[in-house]
Every structure is written in structure tokens, then in C-alpha cells.
Write a protein that holds these residues in place. Structure first.
Motif, mmCIF file in Angstrom:
data_model
loop_
_atom_site.group_PDB
_atom_site.id
_atom_site.type_symbol
_atom_site.label_atom_id
_atom_site.label_comp_id
_atom_site.label_asym_id
_atom_site.label_seq_id
_atom_site.Cartn_x
_atom_site.Cartn_y
_atom_site.Cartn_z
ATOM 1 N N LEU A 1 -23.061 -0.766 -1.459
ATOM 2 C CA LEU A 1 -23.027 -0.442 -2.831
ATOM 3 C C LEU A 1 -22.806 -1.858 -3.718
ATOM 4 O O LEU A 1 -23.435 -2.208 -4.761
ATOM 5 C CB LEU A 1 -21.841 0.453 -3.126
ATOM 6 C CG LEU A 1 -22.214 1.775 -2.545
ATOM 7 C CD1 LEU A 1 -20.689 2.463 -2.816
ATOM 8 C CD2 LEU A 1 -23.286 2.447 -3.195
ATOM 9 N N ALA A 2 -22.137 -2.720 -3.137
ATOM 10 C CA ALA A 2 -21.849 -4.066 -3.653
ATOM 11 C C ALA A 2 -23.165 -4.845 -3.795
ATOM 12 O O ALA A 2 -23.203 -5.496 -5.146
ATOM 13 C CB ALA A 2 -20.789 -5.027 -3.161
ATOM 14 N N ALA A 3 -24.035 -4.965 -3.110
ATOM 15 C CA ALA A 3 -25.255 -5.470 -3.131
ATOM 16 C C ALA A 3 -26.307 -4.689 -4.084
ATOM 17 O O ALA A 3 -27.023 -5.410 -4.908
ATOM 18 C CB ALA A 3 -25.928 -5.572 -1.630
ATOM 19 N N GLU A 4 -26.108 -3.488 -4.072
ATOM 20 C CA GLU A 4 -26.989 -2.735 -4.777
ATOM 21 C C GLU A 4 -26.608 -2.387 -6.427
ATOM 22 O O GLU A 4 -27.213 -2.471 -7.326
ATOM 23 C CB GLU A 4 -27.035 -1.141 -4.437
ATOM 24 C CG GLU A 4 -27.885 -1.278 -3.018
ATOM 25 C CD GLU A 4 -27.932 -0.087 -2.458
ATOM 26 O OE1 GLU A 4 -28.472 0.092 -1.357
ATOM 27 O OE2 GLU A 4 -27.160 0.971 -2.569
ATOM 28 N N ARG A 5 -25.247 -2.686 -6.833
ATOM 29 C CA ARG A 5 -24.633 -2.201 -7.911
ATOM 30 C C ARG A 5 -23.988 -3.394 -8.709
ATOM 31 O O ARG A 5 -23.940 -3.394 -9.854
ATOM 32 C CB ARG A 5 -23.701 -1.005 -7.734
ATOM 33 C CG ARG A 5 -24.079 0.240 -7.359
ATOM 34 C CD ARG A 5 -23.114 1.207 -7.130
ATOM 35 N NE ARG A 5 -23.681 2.615 -6.958
ATOM 36 C CZ ARG A 5 -22.690 3.806 -6.790
ATOM 37 N NH1 ARG A 5 -21.343 3.532 -7.102
ATOM 38 N NH2 ARG A 5 -23.325 4.974 -6.282
ATOM 39 N N ALA A 6 -23.636 -4.496 -7.891
ATOM 40 C CA ALA A 6 -22.788 -5.548 -8.688
ATOM 41 C C ALA A 6 -23.477 -6.281 -9.838
ATOM 42 O O ALA A 6 -24.733 -6.467 -9.483
ATOM 43 C CB ALA A 6 -22.255 -6.352 -7.532
ATOM 44 N N ASP A 7 -22.563 -6.468 -10.828
ATOM 45 C CA ASP A 7 -23.103 -7.064 -11.982
ATOM 46 C C ASP A 7 -23.403 -8.600 -11.357
ATOM 47 O O ASP A 7 -22.393 -9.211 -10.589
ATOM 48 C CB ASP A 7 -22.357 -6.931 -12.835
ATOM 49 C CG ASP A 7 -23.021 -7.657 -14.139
ATOM 50 O OD1 ASP A 7 -23.226 -8.883 -14.142
ATOM 51 O OD2 ASP A 7 -23.203 -6.811 -15.240
ATOM 52 N N PRO A 8 -24.554 -9.260 -11.459
ATOM 53 C CA PRO A 8 -24.633 -10.602 -11.127
ATOM 54 C C PRO A 8 -23.344 -11.555 -11.602
ATOM 55 O O PRO A 8 -23.123 -12.516 -10.709
ATOM 56 C CB PRO A 8 -25.932 -11.040 -11.811
ATOM 57 C CG PRO A 8 -26.746 -9.944 -11.856
ATOM 58 C CD PRO A 8 -25.803 -8.787 -12.513
ATOM 59 N N ASP A 9 -22.684 -11.189 -12.725
ATOM 60 C CA ASP A 9 -21.359 -12.148 -13.138
ATOM 61 C C ASP A 9 -20.321 -12.132 -11.946
ATOM 62 O O ASP A 9 -19.702 -12.671 -11.807
ATOM 63 C CB ASP A 9 -21.051 -11.457 -14.425
ATOM 64 C CG ASP A 9 -21.881 -11.863 -15.650
ATOM 65 O OD1 ASP A 9 -22.578 -12.646 -15.383
ATOM 66 O OD2 ASP A 9 -21.765 -11.218 -16.563
ATOM 67 N N GLN A 10 -20.357 -10.753 -11.145
ATOM 68 C CA GLN A 10 -19.453 -10.682 -10.282
ATOM 69 C C GLN A 10 -19.536 -11.400 -9.207
ATOM 70 O O GLN A 10 -18.616 -11.557 -8.236
ATOM 71 C CB GLN A 10 -19.227 -9.114 -9.972
ATOM 72 C CG GLN A 10 -18.802 -8.056 -11.012
ATOM 73 C CD GLN A 10 -18.606 -6.831 -10.390
ATOM 74 O OE1 GLN A 10 -19.530 -6.000 -10.004
ATOM 75 N NE2 GLN A 10 -17.413 -6.292 -10.561
ATOM 76 N N PHE A 11 -20.797 -11.966 -8.877
ATOM 77 C CA PHE A 11 -20.941 -12.906 -7.738
ATOM 78 C C PHE A 11 -20.361 -14.032 -7.733
ATOM 79 O O PHE A 11 -19.899 -14.636 -6.516
ATOM 80 C CB PHE A 11 -22.611 -12.957 -7.652
ATOM 81 C CG PHE A 11 -23.352 -11.843 -7.357
ATOM 82 C CD1 PHE A 11 -23.029 -10.706 -6.818
ATOM 83 C CD2 PHE A 11 -24.848 -11.950 -7.991
ATOM 84 C CE1 PHE A 11 -23.851 -9.471 -6.739
ATOM 85 C CE2 PHE A 11 -25.490 -10.838 -7.672
ATOM 86 C CZ PHE A 11 -24.949 -9.806 -7.180
ATOM 87 N N ASP A 12 -19.736 -14.552 -8.767
ATOM 88 C CA ASP A 12 -19.158 -15.761 -9.056
ATOM 89 C C ASP A 12 -17.758 -15.446 -8.268
ATOM 90 O O ASP A 12 -17.104 -16.296 -7.582
ATOM 91 C CB ASP A 12 -18.847 -16.261 -10.550
ATOM 92 C CG ASP A 12 -20.223 -16.616 -10.904
ATOM 93 O OD1 ASP A 12 -20.951 -17.104 -10.124
ATOM 94 O OD2 ASP A 12 -20.259 -16.838 -12.371
ATOM 95 N N ARG A 13 -17.137 -14.305 -8.551
ATOM 96 C CA ARG A 13 -15.980 -13.948 -7.678
ATOM 97 C C ARG A 13 -16.341 -13.738 -6.336
ATOM 98 O O ARG A 13 -15.121 -14.569 -5.535
ATOM 99 C CB ARG A 13 -15.457 -12.580 -8.284
ATOM 100 C CG ARG A 13 -14.915 -12.649 -9.644
ATOM 101 C CD ARG A 13 -14.664 -11.235 -10.159
ATOM 102 N NE ARG A 13 -13.652 -10.598 -9.095
ATOM 103 C CZ ARG A 13 -13.697 -9.367 -8.610
ATOM 104 N NH1 ARG A 13 -14.961 -8.853 -8.748
ATOM 105 N NH2 ARG A 13 -12.909 -8.924 -7.776
ATOM 106 N N LEU A 14 -17.076 -13.359 -5.819
ATOM 107 C CA LEU A 14 -17.372 -13.553 -4.288
ATOM 108 C C LEU A 14 -17.706 -14.944 -3.803
ATOM 109 O O LEU A 14 -17.126 -15.352 -2.899
ATOM 110 C CB LEU A 14 -18.691 -12.605 -4.057
ATOM 111 C CG LEU A 14 -18.959 -12.296 -2.332
ATOM 112 C CD1 LEU A 14 -17.876 -11.460 -1.858
ATOM 113 C CD2 LEU A 14 -20.299 -11.640 -2.510
#
Length: 244
Positions: A116-129
């Protein structure tokens, strides 16, 4: 349509729910002060003992804090997964649920949340990851406490990116219950670098939006960890869940 029978609620429980509704409806953030005792007595039309019991229910569940002294009173505490997990363990313990069953629940949930993280996450959240991975890279595998924190932080970050608040809270609480018991029973130092590489691979799949790969990698990662605990700490898995 039939409905499930409900037990008779105490007035204090009804009032505690109304206070939660008021917090949500007013959009009160953690740290915000609630109405004074006098205002709430008038608002809910109950006695002081009932109101204080209602506030105590919320305090025990971690949703508010009671500050003593002049200028004190109830304030919003926010939702914390460890409070939810602590209360849940009372139910798990009563049913006789074990850490093995908790591990199975995490094994079922976390791969789905990675997908779900891969399918739904906003690209802005990728920085947190990415920052989570960077903290893991900077942490020494020989620093027990710090390595444990950054390792579990990765799982918390993935869960928060799933876009499902129910799954997020539930999965986080299970992780908290697990971590509370197994803190110190971590991978040996020579195996921790592989854990870091596994996290990097899962993060890479999530950032690329490859849900199937993220799910598969997380499933393999959870299987490996469960196998490690089974081999080294077999007795732990048969313990009945509790919050220590």
C-alpha cells in the motif's frame, strides 16, 4: 438488519466518548487545553464524580493528560500507538494469545502495508523513507540501542505511508508490544548489515511504486526475522502476551 447487543454503558463512558467527539469536532491538537471542569459539568449535565471518572478513562487510555496545580487541567494528548498497544494487551492476555500469534499477525500485515505504501504514498512522503534509511546507514550496528531504534523506525515509517489509519495504528501497536518484550533480543551484530540491506531494498521498491515487489520483499524480511526468533528464542513465542 440486526445489530449486535451492546452492554449497558456507564454515564462516565458516555461522557468520555462525548469529550472525544468534541476534541475531533473542534480540531484540537495535542497540547490543547480542554474546557474547565465547571464548563464541562454544565455542558454534560453530570456530577463532578462522573465527569472525573470520564476524564480518568481518557487519561488511562492515553488520550488526554491531567496537569495538576493552578492553570492545569485536562489537555489533549493525541493518539499514540503504544497506548493503544498497552490497552490491547489486556484483551490479548485474557484470550491467552501468544507472541507467536503476534508474530503471525505482523507477518500478515506488514507486507500488505509495504504494498500500500508503494501504491498510495504521496511522493512527498518518500523523503521520510529516505531519511529513515539514511539514519540506519549512519548508525553503527554495534550500538545496540540506537540500531534497534532506527531499525524499528523503518517499519513505523512504512506503516505510516500505507494511507490506511486503521492498519497504521494497529500495525504500530503490534510492533510496540513486540518491541517492548524483545528489546535486547536483536540480531547478532554480524547479521545486522543484511537487515539494513533488506530495508534498503524494500524502500527502493516503495519509492519506485512497485507494490508487488515491496510486498514480496517485506514478506521475506518478516519470515527471516520470525525464523531467527524461533531458532534462538523459541520459548518467547509461547509466552502469553502482556505489557511489562
Amino acid at each position: 438488519m440486526t445489530t449486535m447487543p451492546r452492554r449497558q454503558e456507564k454515564m462516565s463512558e458516555i461522557v468520555s466518548r462525548e469529550i472525544v467527539h468534541a476534541i475531533v469536532d473542534q480540531g484540537l491538537e495535542p497540547g490543547a487545553k480542554l474546557a474547565s471542569e465547571g464548563e464541562m459539568l454544565e455542558q454534560f449535565g453530570v456530577g463532578r464524580a462522573t465527569l472525573r471518572e470520564a476524564l480518568r478513562i481518557l487519561e488511562v487510555n492515553g488520550l488526554i493528560q491531567i496537569r495538576p496545580g493552578p492553570g492545569g487541567g485536562p489537555i489533549v494528548a493525541g493518539v499514540k500507538s503504544h497506548d493503544f498497544g498497552r490497552m490491547s494487551t489486556l484483551y490479548y492476555h485474557m484470550t491467552g494469545a501468544t507472541f507467536r500469534e503476534l508474530a503471525e499477525a505482523r507477518r500478515a500485515m506488514e507486507p500488505v502495508m509495504a504494498r500500500l505504501a508503494a501504491e498510495r504514498a504521496d511522493p512527498d512522503q518518500f523523503d521520510r523513507l529516505r531519511r529513515s534509511i539514511e539514519r540506519a546507514e549512519a548508525a553503527s550496528v554495534r550500538e545496540e540501542g540506537n540500531w534497534a531504534r532506527v531499525s524499528t523506525d523503518f517499519h513505523a515509517t512504512v506503516a505510516s505511508m500505507s494511507g490506511n489509519r486503521v492498519l497504521d495504528l494497529f500495525a504500530e501497536s503490534l510492533k510496540d508490544v513486540w518491541f517492548d518484550r524483545i528489546y535486547g533480543l536483536m540480531y547478532p551484530v554480524d547479521a545486522r548489515e543484511q537487515v539494513r540491506r533488506d530495508h534498503e531494498a524494500i524502500a527502493g521498491a516503495i519509492i519506485k511504486g512497485d507494490g508487488k515487489k515491496a510486498e514480496k520483499l517485506m514478506a521475506a524480511h518478516m519470515d527471516e526475522f520470525q525464523g531467527f526468533v524461533t531458532e534462538r528464542y523459541h520459548g518467547l513465542l509461547d509466552e502469553v502476551l502482556d505489557w511489562r
